[in-house]
Design a protein around this motif. Structure first.
Motif, PDB file in Angstrom:
ATOM      1  N   GLU A 149       2.143  -4.249   1.239  1.00 13.41           N
ATOM      2  CA  GLU A 149       3.120  -3.544   0.412  1.00 13.41           C
ATOM      3  C   GLU A 149       4.312  -4.458   0.167  1.00 13.41           C
ATOM      4  O   GLU A 149       4.678  -5.255   1.037  1.00 13.41           O
ATOM      5  N   LYS A 150       4.898  -4.336  -1.024  1.00 14.04           N
ATOM      6  CA  LYS A 150       6.095  -5.120  -1.321  1.00 14.04           C
ATOM      7  C   LYS A 150       6.920  -4.415  -2.388  1.00 14.04           C
ATOM      8  O   LYS A 150       6.396  -3.992  -3.422  1.00 14.04           O
ATOM      9  N   SER A 151       8.197  -4.270  -2.089  1.00 18.52           N
ATOM     10  CA  SER A 151       9.124  -3.702  -3.078  1.00 18.52           C
ATOM     11  C   SER A 151      10.249  -4.689  -3.316  1.00 18.52           C
ATOM     12  O   SER A 151      10.629  -5.449  -2.428  1.00 18.52           O
ATOM     13  N   GLN A 178       8.655  -0.591  -6.470  1.00 16.13           N
ATOM     14  CA  GLN A 178       7.536  -0.801  -5.546  1.00 16.13           C
ATOM     15  C   GLN A 178       6.416  -1.502  -6.305  1.00 16.13           C
ATOM     16  O   GLN A 178       5.774  -0.899  -7.171  1.00 16.13           O
ATOM     17  N   LEU A 214       3.764  -3.670  -4.854  1.00 17.96           N
ATOM     18  CA  LEU A 214       2.459  -3.593  -4.177  1.00 17.96           C
ATOM     19  C   LEU A 214       2.497  -2.389  -3.239  1.00 17.96           C
ATOM     20  O   LEU A 214       3.404  -2.243  -2.438  1.00 17.96           O
ATOM     21  N   ARG A 215       1.479  -1.524  -3.358  1.00 20.21           N
ATOM     22  CA  ARG A 215       1.517  -0.240  -2.642  1.00 20.21           C
ATOM     23  C   ARG A 215       0.367  -0.087  -1.664  1.00 20.21           C
ATOM     24  O   ARG A 215      -0.132   1.018  -1.463  1.00 20.21           O
ATOM     25  N   GLY A 216      -0.108  -1.207  -1.114  1.00 14.60           N
ATOM     26  CA  GLY A 216      -1.242  -1.120  -0.190  1.00 14.60           C
ATOM     27  C   GLY A 216      -2.432  -1.817  -0.804  1.00 14.60           C
ATOM     28  O   GLY A 216      -3.339  -1.185  -1.343  1.00 14.60           O
ATOM     29  N   LYS A 272      -0.910  -0.816 -10.925  1.00 17.26           N
ATOM     30  CA  LYS A 272       0.007   0.127 -10.291  1.00 17.26           C
ATOM     31  C   LYS A 272       0.042  -0.052  -8.785  1.00 17.26           C
ATOM     32  O   LYS A 272       0.032   0.922  -8.019  1.00 17.26           O
ATOM     33  N   GLY A 273       0.020  -1.300  -8.360  1.00 17.08           N
ATOM     34  CA  GLY A 273       0.276  -1.600  -6.956  1.00 17.08           C
ATOM     35  C   GLY A 273      -0.914  -1.613  -6.035  1.00 17.08           C
ATOM     36  O   GLY A 273      -0.763  -1.917  -4.852  1.00 17.08           O
ATOM     37  N   THR A 274      -2.093  -1.262  -6.564  1.00 15.76           N
ATOM     38  CA  THR A 274      -3.272  -1.337  -5.690  1.00 15.76           C
ATOM     39  C   THR A 274      -4.436  -1.970  -6.445  1.00 15.76           C
ATOM     40  O   THR A 274      -4.402  -2.109  -7.670  1.00 15.76           O
TER      41      THR A 274
END
Ligand SMILES: Nc1ncnc2c1ncn2[C@@H]1O[C@H](COP(=O)(O)OP(=O)(O)OP(=O)(O)O)[C@@H](O)[C@H]1O
Ligand SMILES: [Mg+2]
Length: 277
Positions: A17-19, A24, A26-28, A214-216
């Motif tokens: 994860e990275k914000s 946000q 990267l969400r996992g 969208k981060g995943t």
């Protein structure tokens, strides 16, 4: 799906994860890259590709999750990771004041290799830069600079290579040369992780393709597996397989969910645009 302890896994990413402040990015993120394979990370502008590559190459710290590169943890063993990798960034690392040859010699020296001159010579030849070798890199075209950048990343034969948009701005011939180089590296056992927005590139180059959205990672598979997510479009008895572009657009528009029962998007329509040619 590979396990946590997948043998032959050169890169293992779990729950990254990275914000940046409220954003946000990267969400996992989870995936494995097999040793000696080309694993393309595909995503639109701003999807977080460069952010992820910067985390995997120890330039940036993740907020959560783990990543292991060449057996070393990026957070706990960053210097061992750095010794195992090279990174060709989206924005070339070439020193403009130096000649092409001097850039190569410099990296070979920094990596403590014997005979930096011979290494530079061989790479200049391999990337068709011999004639330009004595010119300052500031006089190179975008494509020449990119080739020099990739040549620099090969010095010392790192087992894992990150290429952030390796062929952006290259002409078709130069792109082909880069692709051949990447395939050759993988055939010799190097693990290569290119990021790209170029669907042709992913299609041509990669053993596996992961789509970051969208981060995943919303899909991760071989080209054949990704294409199987969309049924072929039919036109007067002629079947046409969906292109990677069809699959990508359908996935990105639907946030990862393809309704395989209806054979396309959730509303039952097959992605338009490409099937009739
Ligand atoms: N250091 C930073 N500070 C604040 N925001 C950042 C930073 N780095 C990246 N971002 C933001 O994070 C998001 C992801 O950026 P990133 O560069 O990883 O995307 P990308 O997938 O590489 O895009 P591109 O295809 O345009 O290269 C973007 O919205 C970007 O503005
Ligand atoms: Mg980027």
């Amino acid at each position: 799906m590979e396990t946590d302890q997948a043998p032959g896994s050169a890169i293992r990413v779990r729950g990254i994860e990275k914000s940046f402040k409220d954003l946000q990015v990267l969400r996992g993120v989870d995936f494995d890259v097999r040793t000696g394979s080309v694993f393309a990370l595909l995503g639109s502008n701003g999807a977080g590709k460069t952010t992820l590559v910067r985390i995997l190459s120890t330039l940036l710290k993740a907020d959560a999750g783990t990543a292991v590169v060449n057996g070393f943890d990026v957070a706990a063993q960053p210097s061992l990771v750095r010794e195992s990798i090279s990174l060709t960034g989206q924005f070339a690392a070439v020193d403009e004041v130096l000649t092409g040859r001097e850039n190569l010699v410099l990296i070979a020296r920094l990596r403590h290799l014997q005979d930096p001159g011979a290494i530079a010579e061989a790479l200049l030849a391999r990337f068709t830069l011999t004639e330009a070798g004595n010119r300052k890199a500031s006089t190179y075209s975008g494509g020449m600079r990119r080739r020099l950048d990739i040549a620099m990343s090969l010095i010392g034969n790192p087992p894992v290579i990150f290429l952030d948009e390796p062929t952006t701005g290259l002409d078709p011939q130069a792109r082909l040369e880069v692709w051949q180089t990447v395939r050759g590296l993988a055939a010799a056992g190097t693990t290569v992780l290119p990021t790209t927005q170029d669907l042709d590139e992913a299609e041509t180059l990669a053993d596996r393709i992961a789509i970051l959205h969208k981060g995943t990672i919303i899909q991760n598979g071989t080209l054949a597996e990704l294409k199987a997510l969309l049924p072929p479009a039919k036109l007067e008895y002629v079947e046409k397989q969906p292109s990677l572009e069809d699959v990508f657009l359908a996935l990105v528009e639907d946030g990862g969910g393809i309704d395989t029962a209806t054979g396309g998007r959730a509303d039952g329509t097959v992605q338009a645009g490409k099937e009739i040619q």
